[in-house]
Design a protein around this motif. Sequence first.
Motif, PDB file in Angstrom:
ATOM      1  N   GLY A 195      -4.914 -13.610   0.863  1.00  0.00           N
ATOM      2  CA  GLY A 195      -5.623 -14.812   0.450  1.00  0.00           C
ATOM      3  C   GLY A 195      -5.644 -14.977  -1.056  1.00  0.00           C
ATOM      4  N   THR A 196      -5.836 -13.867  -1.772  1.00  0.00           N
ATOM      5  CA  THR A 196      -5.821 -13.924  -3.236  1.00  0.00           C
ATOM      6  C   THR A 196      -4.448 -14.328  -3.747  1.00  0.00           C
ATOM      7  OG1 THR A 196      -7.512 -12.201  -3.359  1.00  0.00           O
ATOM      8  CG2 THR A 196      -6.184 -12.574  -5.326  1.00  0.00           C
ATOM      9  N   ARG A 197      -3.401 -13.770  -3.146  1.00  0.00           N
ATOM     10  CA  ARG A 197      -2.044 -14.113  -3.577  1.00  0.00           C
ATOM     11  C   ARG A 197      -1.736 -15.570  -3.286  1.00  0.00           C
ATOM     12  NH1 ARG A 197       2.783 -13.877  -1.115  1.00  0.00           N
ATOM     13  NH2 ARG A 197       1.905 -12.824   0.685  1.00  0.00           N
ATOM     14  N   VAL A 219      -3.594 -12.590 -11.698  1.00  0.00           N
ATOM     15  CA  VAL A 219      -4.135 -12.462 -10.341  1.00  0.00           C
ATOM     16  C   VAL A 219      -3.013 -12.166  -9.357  1.00  0.00           C
ATOM     17  CG1 VAL A 219      -5.326 -13.686  -8.489  1.00  0.00           C
ATOM     18  CG2 VAL A 219      -6.082 -13.966 -10.856  1.00  0.00           C
ATOM     19  N   LEU A 220      -1.894 -12.885  -9.487  1.00  0.00           N
ATOM     20  CA  LEU A 220      -0.765 -12.691  -8.582  1.00  0.00           C
ATOM     21  C   LEU A 220      -0.174 -11.297  -8.731  1.00  0.00           C
ATOM     22  CD1 LEU A 220       1.182 -13.978  -6.529  1.00  0.00           C
ATOM     23  CD2 LEU A 220       2.557 -14.752  -8.471  1.00  0.00           C
ATOM     24  N   GLU A 221      -0.057 -10.820  -9.953  1.00  0.00           N
ATOM     25  CA  GLU A 221       0.485  -9.478 -10.186  1.00  0.00           C
ATOM     26  C   GLU A 221      -0.377  -8.414  -9.510  1.00  0.00           C
ATOM     27  OE1 GLU A 221       3.024  -6.521 -12.146  1.00  0.00           O
ATOM     28  OE2 GLU A 221       3.236  -8.662 -11.763  1.00  0.00           O
ATOM     29  N   ASP A 222      -1.676  -8.493  -9.692  1.00  0.00           N
ATOM     30  CA  ASP A 222      -2.576  -7.501  -9.104  1.00  0.00           C
ATOM     31  C   ASP A 222      -2.465  -7.497  -7.582  1.00  0.00           C
ATOM     32  OD1 ASP A 222      -5.230  -5.757  -9.638  1.00  0.00           O
ATOM     33  OD2 ASP A 222      -5.551  -7.033  -7.881  1.00  0.00           O
ATOM     34  N   ALA A 223      -2.513  -8.685  -6.974  1.00  0.00           N
ATOM     35  CA  ALA A 223      -2.473  -8.768  -5.509  1.00  0.00           C
ATOM     36  C   ALA A 223      -1.138  -8.286  -4.966  1.00  0.00           C
ATOM     37  CB  ALA A 223      -2.746 -10.206  -5.060  1.00  0.00           C
ATOM     38  N   THR A 224      -0.039  -8.650  -5.634  1.00  0.00           N
ATOM     39  CA  THR A 224       1.278  -8.273  -5.140  1.00  0.00           C
ATOM     40  C   THR A 224       1.492  -6.771  -5.228  1.00  0.00           C
ATOM     41  OG1 THR A 224       2.183 -10.423  -5.795  1.00  0.00           O
ATOM     42  CG2 THR A 224       3.749  -8.643  -5.419  1.00  0.00           C
ATOM     43  N   VAL A 225       1.120  -6.170  -6.346  1.00  0.00           N
ATOM     44  CA  VAL A 225       1.294  -4.726  -6.488  1.00  0.00           C
ATOM     45  C   VAL A 225       0.460  -3.981  -5.454  1.00  0.00           C
ATOM     46  CG1 VAL A 225       0.858  -2.754  -8.021  1.00  0.00           C
ATOM     47  CG2 VAL A 225       1.951  -4.825  -8.912  1.00  0.00           C
TER      48      VAL A 225
END
Length: 267
Positions: free
Chosen positions: A20-22, A216-222
């Motif tokens: 959801g965050t991504r 935000v996208l970097e954190d969620a994806t990793v």
Amino acid sequence: MAEDATDQGYLLKNAQPETGTRFGALAELFDPVTFRHVDALGIGPGMRCWEVGAGGPSVPLGLAERVGPTGSVVATDIDTAWNRDIANGVIEVLTHDVAADPPPPGSFDLVHARLVLVHVADRAEALRRMVQALRPGGWLLLEDAYLMPQPPLCPDEFGPEERLTEQLHNGFRTLMAGRGADLSFGRNLPRTLRQAGLDDVRADAYFPIALPACTVLEDATVRQVRHLLTEHGLATDEEIDRHLANVATGRLDLPTPPMVSAWGRRP
């Protein structure tokens, strides 16, 4: 048992807690680009749209606003969990594999897929089915990532934090390639659409570098792929924890891969 590096399944699964965050970050980054193109193509009241691999709900909802109560939007995905609640008199939500299942019934004024086909092993068949679903004069709008490594200034290799970022990005690309992704697919979209027989093919690209949603996208994806990065020896838990701490400072310039948008019209 460790997941096979050549597993053809989708790398970023919709059931993971970070999804959801991504999806929210992707919508913030790319919805303005997507709808700039949708509006330029003249998508409006009474038209029919097929959103392929819908993922989150933002694009189906935006299309529904444009086609209004006299139009329709078909939102499809292998996993429709994030779209089930938006089905209404305008939006129909269907479980569907674009490379294996027949297109939804009827023909469409717009078929759109964003960050989908790069993950599909049989991209040629998926594209054939999407073109087949267009009415004469209908538009296909494909938006996908160009995942090939960027020049050293992307990200700016200023110090160890940036070099660690690039290491993890290289690991992500390795995982993608192991699942059949064509890392240069986004760059090839204009030629792909012309070869599919479409007219009036055009394309552009968007390359966000230092926006809050990139962080935000970097954190969620990793977090979504960390178990695969460690299982395949692409990063250690210590390196991932250190990278996530660096990301949390908000001081890293974290580019997403360029997203190429290409569109063409069925004769």
